[in-house]
Each structure stands twice: as C-alpha cells, then as structure tokens.
Write an enzyme that holds these catalytic residues in place. Sequence first.
Site, PDB file in Angstrom:
ATOM      1  N   GLY A 121       3.860  -1.043 -14.251  1.00 46.86           N
ATOM      2  CA  GLY A 121       4.465   0.282 -14.304  1.00 46.86           C
ATOM      3  C   GLY A 121       3.420   1.213 -14.911  1.00 46.86           C
ATOM      4  O   GLY A 121       2.797   0.868 -15.930  1.00 46.86           O
TER       5      GLY A 121
ATOM      6  N   ASP B 259       2.838   6.279  -9.291  1.00 40.60           N
ATOM      7  CA  ASP B 259       1.637   5.740  -9.944  1.00 40.60           C
ATOM      8  C   ASP B 259       0.507   6.750  -9.997  1.00 40.60           C
ATOM      9  O   ASP B 259      -0.371   6.672 -10.854  1.00 40.60           O
ATOM     10  CB  ASP B 259       1.165   4.477  -9.231  1.00 40.60           C
ATOM     11  CG  ASP B 259       2.026   3.302  -9.641  1.00 40.60           C
ATOM     12  OD1 ASP B 259       3.154   3.192  -9.121  1.00 40.60           O
ATOM     13  OD2 ASP B 259       1.588   2.543 -10.521  1.00 40.60           O
TER      14      ASP B 259
ATOM     15  N   ASN C 169       3.421   5.438  -4.837  1.00 37.45           N
ATOM     16  CA  ASN C 169       4.339   4.578  -5.594  1.00 37.45           C
ATOM     17  C   ASN C 169       4.406   3.243  -4.863  1.00 37.45           C
ATOM     18  O   ASN C 169       3.765   3.033  -3.816  1.00 37.45           O
ATOM     19  CB  ASN C 169       5.716   5.231  -5.714  1.00 37.45           C
ATOM     20  CG  ASN C 169       6.614   4.495  -6.703  1.00 37.45           C
ATOM     21  OD1 ASN C 169       6.200   4.222  -7.830  1.00 37.45           O
ATOM     22  ND2 ASN C 169       7.822   4.133  -6.303  1.00 37.45           N
TER      23      ASN C 169
HETATM   24  O1  MRU Z   1       2.910  -2.840  -9.072  1.00 32.51           O
HETATM   25  P1  MRU Z   1       3.783  -2.234 -10.130  1.00 32.51           P
HETATM   26  O2  MRU Z   1       4.999  -3.053 -10.430  1.00 32.51           O
HETATM   27  O3  MRU Z   1       3.000  -1.871 -11.360  1.00 32.51           O
HETATM   28  O4  MRU Z   1       4.294  -0.873  -9.482  1.00 32.51           O
HETATM   29  C1  MRU Z   1       5.063  -0.022 -10.290  1.00 32.51           C
HETATM   30  C2  MRU Z   1       5.606   1.154  -9.584  1.00 32.51           C
HETATM   31  O5  MRU Z   1       5.355   1.372  -8.422  1.00 32.51           O
HETATM   32  C3  MRU Z   1       6.438   2.094 -10.409  1.00 32.51           C
HETATM   33  O6  MRU Z   1       7.390   2.726  -9.606  1.00 32.51           O
HETATM   34  C4  MRU Z   1       5.543   3.162 -11.027  1.00 32.51           C
HETATM   35  O7  MRU Z   1       4.466   2.586 -11.725  1.00 32.51           O
HETATM   36  C5  MRU Z   1       6.274   4.066 -11.932  1.00 32.51           C
HETATM   37  S1  MRU Z   1       6.720   3.282 -13.450  1.00 32.51           S
HETATM   38  C6  MRU Z   1       7.490   4.397 -14.442  1.00 32.51           C
END
Ligand code: MRU
Length: 359
Positions: free
Chosen positions: A58, A250, A260
């Site tokens: 995240g 992201d 995202n």
């Molecule tokens: O691969 P991840 O689990 O790190 O991806 C996370 C996401 O896509 C979340 O939606 C994003 O980081 C926002 S977290 C507040």
Amino acid sequence: MTTANLETAAPDPIRFVGQTDGHLVLIDQTKLPVELIHIECRDVETIWEAIKMLRVRGAPAIGIAAAYGVVVGMQAAADKPMAEFESRFDEVVEYLAGSRPTAVNLFWALDRLKATFAAAKESGKTTAEIHDALLAEARFIHEDDRQVCRAIGRHGAELIEPGNGILTHCNAGGLATADYGTALAVMFTCQDQGKEIHVFVDETRPLLQGSRLTAWELVQRKIPATLICDNMAAQVMKEGRINAVITGADRIAANGDSANKIGTYGVALLAKAHGIPFYIAAPISTFDLSLPTGEGIPIEQRDPVEIIHGMGKQTAPSEVQVYNPAFDVTPAGLIAGIITEKGVISPVTPENVAKVVAG
Ligand code: MRU
C-alpha cells in the site's frame, strides 16, 4: 516473529520500537487473514524484502516503512566518520528505492529523508545528531499519515449518502497506511458518523488484497460487506447495488491519471458504463507532478509464479507465458473526483490538480 489473536487485534501495521538503535515491527500482510504475525526488522535487507514481497504494502505504508528502513540501515554506520556515514546513507536510500517502482510515496519519503540529511549536515550536526534527525522525520511521516487519512475520510464521507453501496478494489485500508486507510477511511468515517453503507469488495487477483485484507478489515470493524470475484463487478453494478466506486492510488500524474492495483482501470470503465461515479482517495504524497500524464508512470512487473502458483497452489502449466503487471492507469476522464486531505479535486483537470496539490 510474534502472533496475536485475530479476533481482537486492531491493525497497527507499522511500529518503530526504540530510538535510532531500535527496530521496525510490521504485520506480515502475506499471512492475513489466516494468521496475524508481526515481523521484527532489525536490518535494512529485511525491510527491503518485506516491501518487495508485499509483507508491508500500500503506497503510504511503503513510504513509512522505507523511511524507518533508512534509520535501521544507518545503524551499520552509526560510529563512522561523516564521509563514510554519508556514503552509507546514499547506498541505503538507493537500495530501498529499488524495492518497488510504482508507488511514488516510497520516493517521496526517501526524498524527505534526503532533505533532512542535507539540512542537518549543513547546520553542522554530528553523525549521531543526523541519525536522530532521520528518525524524527520518519516518525513525523508516520504520525502525519494518521491525520491525513482521517481528513481524507471526512472529505470522502460527504460524497456518500446513507444506504449507499460502495465498491472498492485492492486494499486501501488501515493496513496500507499508518492506520486508517484512504479509500477505506471514507467507509470508516461513514461508520463513525452512523451513516449506513454496504461495501462490495473485489477479491483482487492475483494476490487477493481485497479478499485477504480489505474483507478482513471490514469484518473487524463490523462494516457490512460482500466479497465478489473481480469478474462479478459488472453484474453487481447492473443490479443497481453500487452507488459509488472508491479505490486508492499508487501514483497520480499532473493531469489526474491515476495508477492503482491492476484491474482498477477496468472497474472505472464499468462504472462509466453504468453511470456510477468513480473516485480515487489518496494523499497529496501520492501525486507526482513531474509526470504530465499517466503514460510516464512506471508499472511494476511481478513474478509469473504469482499467477501460475496462485496462493501457493498450481493453477496453470509451469511452461505457460505470463504477463503480470501489478498496476494499471485509470485516465483522469474516468475519475469523478480525487479525494485528498485538502479536499476533493473535481472535475479532475490539470488546473484543479495543481490548485489543490500546490495550494
Ligand atoms: O501491490 P499493492 O498491494 O501494494 O497495491 C496497493 C494498491 O494498489 C493500493 O490501492 C494503493 O497502494 C493505495 S493504498 C492506500
């Protein structure tokens, strides 16, 4: 490694214990929802691995973990002369920057620590004092995220009517931040305000952050929620059960294009087709104004094993070719609003992004 009672533990995904010689404690998110295990990170390699393998994940949480990662990484040079201390700092920052490419919060946090280092050195501080300053900055980033997420929750809750059904994708909850989330902050705030909502949770292939993490957080908070497979979203929208879609991000370019979790773009297209507003909830630290559009956002490619051996079980022939981008980019034109701690950017135009982010 410690385990805790799954029923009673509140998510506190990131904790730094002690002073500059301390260590980082993370929830190992790869083990949820079956086990709540905390891992103790006492060297920068363990923190790098935790980010790379999504034990901590995240965008905001990655940034916070990386900031503490610098503090832990500098322990190896704590009693060295300034030149060696500085060269270790550059090495640690570069190393952590190589863990994951898409979430800009990682680079944002590392840049903040670089600025802290430069300012402390400039003002004549000793290496020990610089190390203290790095820890103070990491703690500030961590604490600030708690306030930021609550502000996002308050702004986002104003967009939601009692009785609304809200679809979310991936996990943008407490686990992905200091403690309260971005997209899920809106839902937590609705609950705090007594506004009844129902959340639909995409399971989020291939690593199931929706079913493993978002569903877990919603169940813990007793928010009514229904888990669906990713390929059910269109049907649920057609049935009229979704009034808004809210996801995290992201990295957001200057024109509002938002990267995202893979699958978000498809959800945004579906929302458009059904006349449902699609919102991104993200802190200002997720904006990358150096990129005019989403074209320039680096998309992480992940190991084919995540698809061939989904969750440890073989689900495809080992020899098959696999494409595994971890993120996609939703064009600004599909986004009804970006919910930030400074307010909601709507309509999503380069001018409005600049006004809110720089303002
Ligand atoms: O691969 P991840 O689990 O790190 O991806 C996370 C996401 O896509 C979340 O939606 C994003 O980081 C926002 S977290 C507040």
